[in-house]
Design a protein around this motif. Structure first.
Motif, PDB file in Angstrom:
ATOM      1  N   ASN A  69       0.855  -1.191   0.000  1.00 57.68           N
ATOM      2  CA  ASN A  69       0.000   0.000   0.000  1.00 57.68           C
ATOM      3  C   ASN A  69       0.892   1.242   0.000  1.00 57.68           C
ATOM      4  O   ASN A  69       2.073   1.184   0.359  1.00 57.68           O
ATOM      5  CB  ASN A  69      -0.959   0.004   1.195  1.00 57.68           C
ATOM      6  CG  ASN A  69      -0.242   0.162   2.529  1.00 57.68           C
ATOM      7  OD1 ASN A  69       0.878  -0.310   2.717  1.00 57.68           O
ATOM      8  ND2 ASN A  69      -0.894   0.812   3.478  1.00 57.68           N
ATOM      9  N   ASP A 147      -5.388   2.118   0.970  1.00 61.60           N
ATOM     10  CA  ASP A 147      -6.325   1.114   1.472  1.00 61.60           C
ATOM     11  C   ASP A 147      -6.632   0.007   0.465  1.00 61.60           C
ATOM     12  O   ASP A 147      -7.533  -0.797   0.686  1.00 61.60           O
ATOM     13  CB  ASP A 147      -7.635   1.783   1.904  1.00 61.60           C
ATOM     14  CG  ASP A 147      -8.270   2.615   0.788  1.00 61.60           C
ATOM     15  OD1 ASP A 147      -7.727   2.608  -0.345  1.00 61.60           O
ATOM     16  OD2 ASP A 147      -9.287   3.268   1.059  1.00 61.60           O
ATOM     17  N   ALA A 170       1.728  -4.252   4.274  1.00 65.69           N
ATOM     18  CA  ALA A 170       1.076  -3.043   4.765  1.00 65.69           C
ATOM     19  C   ALA A 170       2.122  -2.171   5.447  1.00 65.69           C
ATOM     20  O   ALA A 170       2.816  -2.621   6.368  1.00 65.69           O
ATOM     21  CB  ALA A 170      -0.034  -3.394   5.749  1.00 65.69           C
ATOM     22  N   SER A 226      -6.869  -6.344   0.834  1.00 57.39           N
ATOM     23  CA  SER A 226      -7.712  -5.609   1.787  1.00 57.39           C
ATOM     24  C   SER A 226      -7.819  -6.364   3.109  1.00 57.39           C
ATOM     25  O   SER A 226      -7.765  -5.762   4.190  1.00 57.39           O
ATOM     26  CB  SER A 226      -9.102  -5.382   1.197  1.00 57.39           C
ATOM     27  OG  SER A 226      -9.040  -4.549   0.058  1.00 57.39           O
ATOM     28  N   LEU A 229      -4.607  -5.881   5.013  1.00 64.66           N
ATOM     29  CA  LEU A 229      -4.505  -4.548   5.608  1.00 64.66           C
ATOM     30  C   LEU A 229      -5.338  -4.464   6.889  1.00 64.66           C
ATOM     31  O   LEU A 229      -4.895  -3.889   7.893  1.00 64.66           O
ATOM     32  CB  LEU A 229      -4.970  -3.494   4.600  1.00 64.66           C
ATOM     33  CG  LEU A 229      -4.868  -2.034   5.040  1.00 64.66           C
ATOM     34  CD1 LEU A 229      -3.428  -1.669   5.389  1.00 64.66           C
ATOM     35  CD2 LEU A 229      -5.397  -1.119   3.942  1.00 64.66           C
ATOM     36  N   ARG A 233      -3.707  -3.727  10.586  1.00 56.87           N
ATOM     37  CA  ARG A 233      -4.156  -2.650  11.487  1.00 56.87           C
ATOM     38  C   ARG A 233      -4.544  -3.205  12.855  1.00 56.87           C
ATOM     39  O   ARG A 233      -4.302  -2.572  13.879  1.00 56.87           O
ATOM     40  CB  ARG A 233      -5.326  -1.906  10.842  1.00 56.87           C
ATOM     41  CG  ARG A 233      -4.895  -0.996   9.697  1.00 56.87           C
ATOM     42  CD  ARG A 233      -6.076  -0.426   8.947  1.00 56.87           C
ATOM     43  NE  ARG A 233      -5.669   0.599   7.991  1.00 56.87           N
ATOM     44  CZ  ARG A 233      -6.399   1.021   6.978  1.00 56.87           C
ATOM     45  NH1 ARG A 233      -7.617   0.491   6.773  1.00 56.87           N
ATOM     46  NH2 ARG A 233      -5.943   1.949   6.163  1.00 56.87           N
TER      47      ARG A 233
END
Length: 238
Positions: A69, A147, A170, A226, A229, A233
């Motif tokens: 990303n 994102d 990420a 996705s 990611l 997080r």
């Protein structure tokens, strides 16, 4: 969906990465990118505090595509200095100016013209993979929210054509706090997290590069990136 590259070409979406040097051959040494990795290790660990999670997931040998990303200008150098293997990035040709041109080429980075289909960049990237090295790509094509919401076709093309596994990466924290002296850079000694995910193969395994096949591969890749990611997080609390 964007038009996808057909046999022997890639759409302008391929511009999500970084550059070309001499054509590589299978088993050729990766000296230039190794030098770049050494420089990256020194700079990134001196200026900031990278925290690396899951680097062991990157295959130790053979071709690999790192799908990263992109929210800040240091994301590429940060990955070069923290990845367990030397990385060749596709980089916009505008960065190859003055003394930066021979320097970037010398450390194995590949210039790409984002105004159209750049066959030289496509060939250079495929050469990197054919030689068993690591290709770094920003699949969103440019800096943004980071994102993975809008992927371009280049990543799917390279992954399907080469058969190389894709490792999602990420980069988190590079935009959290601006530096006092240089506002365009993260604050000195701030923490930047890099989370490597599980490698996966793109496409249905047939190797087909029709528009429909690449469209489907892009959707599948986006879902995997996705999901990674979201997990990154959660792991980092960012």
């Amino acid at each position: 969906m964007r038009r996808h590259p057909r046999r022997g070409e890639a759409s302008r979406a391929v511009t999500s990465g970084r550059g070309t040097g001499p054509a590589a051959t299978a088993g050729s040494p990766d000296r230039g990118a190794a030098v770049g990795r050494g420089i990256g290790i020194g700079l990134m660990n001196t200026l900031w505090r990278p925290r690396v999670l899951g680097a062991w997931r990157v295959p130790a040998n053979g071709p690999v595509i790192l799908a990263v990303n992109h929210t800040h200008m240091i994301d590429g150098p940060m990955l070069m200095g923290t990845a367990p293997r030397p990385v060749h990035f596709l980089i916009k040709k505008e960065a190859f100016v003055g003394p930066l041109d021979p320097f970037l080429r010398g450390i194995g980075q590949l210039p790409v013209d984002r105004s159209g289909t750049d066959r030289t960049a496509v060939t250079g990237a495929l050469d990197v993979l054919a030689a068993g090295h690591v290709l770094g790509i920003f699949p969103e094509g440019t800096r943004g929210e980071g994102d993975f919401a809008a992927l371009r076709a280049g990543l799917a093309y390279f992954a399907v054509r080469s058969g190389a596994p894709v490792v999602p990466v990420a980069v988190l924290g590079s935009t959290d706090r601006a530096g006092r002296l240089v506002r365009r850079l993260p604050a000195l000694r701030s923490r930047v997290d890099l989370v490597f995910g599980e490698p996966f193969r793109a496409g249905d395994g047939s190797g087909r590069r029709t528009r429909a096949a690449l469209d489907a591969a892009t959707v599948g890749i986006q879902e995997r990136l996705s999901a990674h990611l979201t997990e990154a997080r959660r792991l980092t609390g960012r």
